[in-house]
Design a protein around this motif. Structure first.
Motif, PDB file in Angstrom:
ATOM      1  N   SER A  83       0.843  -1.191   0.000  1.00 26.19           N
ATOM      2  CA  SER A  83       0.000   0.000   0.000  1.00 26.19           C
ATOM      3  C   SER A  83       0.881   1.244   0.000  1.00 26.19           C
ATOM      4  CB  SER A  83      -0.956   0.016   1.191  1.00 26.19           C
ATOM      5  OG  SER A  83      -0.259  -0.085   2.404  1.00 26.19           O
ATOM      6  N   VAL A  84       0.352   2.293  -0.595  1.00 25.61           N
ATOM      7  CA  VAL A  84       1.049   3.571  -0.679  1.00 25.61           C
ATOM      8  C   VAL A  84       0.765   4.353   0.600  1.00 25.61           C
ATOM      9  CG1 VAL A  84       1.176   5.764  -1.926  1.00 25.61           C
ATOM     10  CG2 VAL A  84       0.900   3.615  -3.188  1.00 25.61           C
ATOM     11  N   ILE A  85       1.819   4.934   1.163  1.00 24.60           N
ATOM     12  CA  ILE A  85       1.696   5.788   2.343  1.00 24.60           C
ATOM     13  C   ILE A  85       1.875   7.228   1.882  1.00 24.60           C
ATOM     14  CG2 ILE A  85       2.643   6.336   4.616  1.00 24.60           C
ATOM     15  CD1 ILE A  85       1.445   3.452   4.323  1.00 24.60           C
ATOM     16  N   LYS A  86       0.963   8.089   2.313  1.00 25.00           N
ATOM     17  CA  LYS A  86       1.011   9.493   1.910  1.00 25.00           C
ATOM     18  C   LYS A  86       0.499  10.355   3.048  1.00 25.00           C
ATOM     19  CE  LYS A  86      -0.195  12.733  -1.596  1.00 25.00           C
ATOM     20  NZ  LYS A  86      -1.137  13.318  -2.416  1.00 25.00           N
ATOM     21  N   THR A  87       1.186  11.467   3.288  1.00 25.51           N
ATOM     22  CA  THR A  87       0.749  12.418   4.298  1.00 25.51           C
ATOM     23  C   THR A  87       1.074  13.838   3.856  1.00 25.51           C
ATOM     24  OG1 THR A  87       0.961  13.127   6.613  1.00 25.51           O
ATOM     25  CG2 THR A  87       2.925  12.172   5.602  1.00 25.51           C
ATOM     26  N   ASP A  88       0.215  14.776   4.227  1.00 29.21           N
ATOM     27  CA  ASP A  88       0.464  16.192   3.963  1.00 29.21           C
ATOM     28  C   ASP A  88       1.438  16.779   4.974  1.00 29.21           C
ATOM     29  OD1 ASP A  88      -1.283  16.121   1.833  1.00 29.21           O
ATOM     30  OD2 ASP A  88      -2.996  16.815   3.012  1.00 29.21           O
TER      31      ASP A  88
END
Length: 128
Positions: free
Chosen positions: A5-10
């Protein structure tokens, strides 16, 4: 069926190329290199090397958190420096962000980094 899974955060800088901030595969999270970009402005932080190193650790921490872990879950850390004379400074700041047992680590001198950064770090995290 893939267990990735792709991890993404602002709370960390957006990718500046064709890559993800991190990829989770099973209980392992592979964190892409972070340079000292302010996630809000996508500009390098000012304040010298101390501020750059701290921003990189803060960016890594934000990605770790988004993946369900924390800096203490990092098992391998790679540090890239354009000037190895900053090695001792990185060690001192690292002690503020990590406790024993420290992750396995490499510190590598490089000719240049993206956007003129002086430091970049990537990591592998285990959140089993």
């Amino acid at each position: 069926m893939s267990n990735r899974s792709v991890i993404k955060t602002d709370r960390a800088p957006a990718a500046i190329g064709p890559y993800s901030q991190a990829i989770k595969a099973g209980s392992t999270v592979y964190l892409s290199g972070q340079i000292p970009l302010d996630p809000a402005t996508m500009e390098l932080v000012g304040g010298g090397m101390d501020a750059q190193v701290r921003r990189v650790f803060d960016n890594l921490s934000a990605v770790c958190d988004a993946a369900g872990g924390a800096l203490h879950d990092i098992v391998k850390l790679n540090i890239f420096l354009t000037d190895l004379s900053h090695f001792n400074l990185v060690n001192e700041i690292m002690k503020e962000y990590f406790q024993e047992p420290y992750p396995a680590r490499a510190a590598i001198g490089v000719a240049a980094l993206p956007k003129g950064a002086e430091v970049e770090m990537d990591a592998v995290m285990d959140i089993a």
